[in-house]
Scaffold this motif. Sequence first.
Motif, PDB file in Angstrom:
ATOM      1  N   SER A  15      28.030  77.726  33.054  1.00  0.00           N
ATOM      2  CA  SER A  15      27.695  77.160  31.677  1.00  0.00           C
ATOM      3  C   SER A  15      26.243  76.405  31.878  1.00  0.00           C
ATOM      4  CB  SER A  15      29.284  76.748  31.442  1.00  0.00           C
ATOM      5  OG  SER A  15      30.438  77.138  31.890  1.00  0.00           O
ATOM      6  N   ASP A  35      22.275  81.526  42.207  1.00  0.00           N
ATOM      7  CA  ASP A  35      22.957  81.074  42.747  1.00  0.00           C
ATOM      8  C   ASP A  35      24.094  81.927  43.300  1.00  0.00           C
ATOM      9  OD1 ASP A  35      25.746  80.214  39.869  1.00  0.00           O
ATOM     10  OD2 ASP A  35      25.723  81.323  42.349  1.00  0.00           O
ATOM     11  N   SER A  44      33.044  78.246  37.456  1.00  0.00           N
ATOM     12  CA  SER A  44      34.140  77.875  36.384  1.00  0.00           C
ATOM     13  C   SER A  44      33.911  78.686  34.936  1.00  0.00           C
ATOM     14  CB  SER A  44      34.157  75.854  36.181  1.00  0.00           C
ATOM     15  OG  SER A  44      33.949  75.495  37.510  1.00  0.00           O
ATOM     16  N   GLY A  51      37.547  77.279  24.289  1.00  0.00           N
ATOM     17  CA  GLY A  51      37.426  76.691  23.628  1.00  0.00           C
ATOM     18  C   GLY A  51      35.969  75.771  23.031  1.00  0.00           C
ATOM     19  N   CYS A 339      33.009  67.940  33.081  1.00  0.00           N
ATOM     20  CA  CYS A 339      34.656  67.937  32.934  1.00  0.00           C
ATOM     21  C   CYS A 339      35.355  69.136  32.402  1.00  0.00           C
ATOM     22  CB  CYS A 339      34.891  67.176  32.670  1.00  0.00           C
ATOM     23  SG  CYS A 339      34.226  65.404  33.403  1.00  0.00           S
ATOM     24  N   MET A 344      31.661  74.807  26.243  1.00  0.00           N
ATOM     25  CA  MET A 344      31.255  74.271  24.538  1.00  0.00           C
ATOM     26  C   MET A 344      29.916  72.809  24.460  1.00  0.00           C
ATOM     27  SD  MET A 344      33.952  71.316  23.765  1.00  0.00           S
ATOM     28  CE  MET A 344      35.504  72.105  24.215  1.00  0.00           C
TER      29      MET A 344
END
Length: 385
Positions: A15, A35, A44, A51, A339, A344
């Motif tokens: 992300s 990676d 993850s 969201g 976290c 986002m």
Amino acid sequence: MAKKHYEAIIIGAGSVGAPAAFWLAKAGVRTLVLDQKPSVGQGSNKTAIGGIRATHSDPAKIRLGLRSIEIFSTWKKEYGDEIEWYRGGYSFVAYREREERILKELLEIQHSYGLNIAWLDRDALLEVVPDLNRESLIGGTFSADDGNASPLLTIHAFYSHAQRLGVEFRFGETVTGIIVKGGRVQGVKTDKGEYGADVVINAAGPWARQVAQMVGLDVPVTPDSHEAAITEAVARFLDPMIVDIRPMPGSVNYYFYQHYTGQIVFCITPSPSIWGFDTRETSSFLPMVARRMVDVMPKLKNIRVRRTWRGLYPMTPDGSPIVGWSREVAGYLLAVGMCGQGFMLGPSLGELLARLVGNDLEPEDQEVLDHMSPYREFAGQEKLK
Ligand SMILES: Cc1cc2nc3c(=O)[nH]c(=O)nc-3n(C[C@H](O)[C@H](O)[C@H](O)COP(=O)(O)OP(=O)(O)OC[C@H]3O[C@@H](n4cnc5c(N)ncnc54)[C@H](O)[C@@H]3O)c2cc1C
């Protein structure tokens, strides 16, 4: 043979790493991404439910969140890819005075950072979310500019544009060491070879602590298991992400929304936390979360769940990411501890990382970096984790 040299190496095509690669390439930085997994976003990132909000309680996350929303919401127009962005908003609902008080208290800081968020009393909230259980409903916040998107399509968009701009990605290759000489990074060692670099970015998500230990740093990032699920697709009846922050036995909070393509996607924060790398889903998650969701939205009782999964939050002690240069090893940059918000935050954080590497910070960046400093106290607790 001399090892290949890059201006920046990113450890982790997740992300954070994939958007960072894109922004670095846009800034003209010759970049390699490594990676251990066979393709992009297999850590993850693929477990996130999608969201996207600026509705936080920490000013750094609010700033990054606002910029991320700009990037997500304009991506299709700007770059052409469908990432299933939907601006449905977020609603934190209150059925008790405790939650009403917490949510109203946060409005002050949220307004001071320009967030478009309002407290809606019961009837006004029911106009936005007509299917909420009306019994004991006091009201809730509504932030109309927040939304959601597909983590899978989003990371592929960043990955393919980064590649087009010349970033090299090497998958199935595990970083095993960082080469340091005279207190400065020189490159990385992997299970397949060695690469030189001026800058090494640790974007290793739940594995960040191990990757930090490769240069002798102890970074407090711990993998924390969370489960999620997706239902069959149904006609749209729900716009915002619904968040219920009432702690109950077994869970701290839970949240759900209806995706662009009609499915309800949801997850719960377990209590106590489940630490470690185990990503096998349990049989206790679904009955627990289903009960809570049907309680808040009785209409959901007839919808069928298609799939559950379990993924890892890279948690920090205070719930905020850890971003910044190492003081001990020059050229080693941390972008870890996202976290429950790495999906986002990733797009705007990637842009900030490119500014850090290019020594091209904007005046507001310093506040974000101070909040996310690797050298902070880790004493507080974010209220909307
Ligand atoms: C159930 C669930 C729901 C979530 N919902 C949301 C949500 O709605 N919105 C949101 O913003 N976030 C959400 N999250 C959180 C989000 O998934 C994470 O915060 C985010 O994916 C972390 O991004 P990252 O880039 O730090 O880590 P990752 O995406 O895991 O990327 C790290 C990469 O580093 C690689 N790596 C690690 N070590 C090495 C090594 N030694 N060598 C080579 N490669 C290495 C890994 O293979 C991995 O691909 C959710 C998480 C879960 C579990």
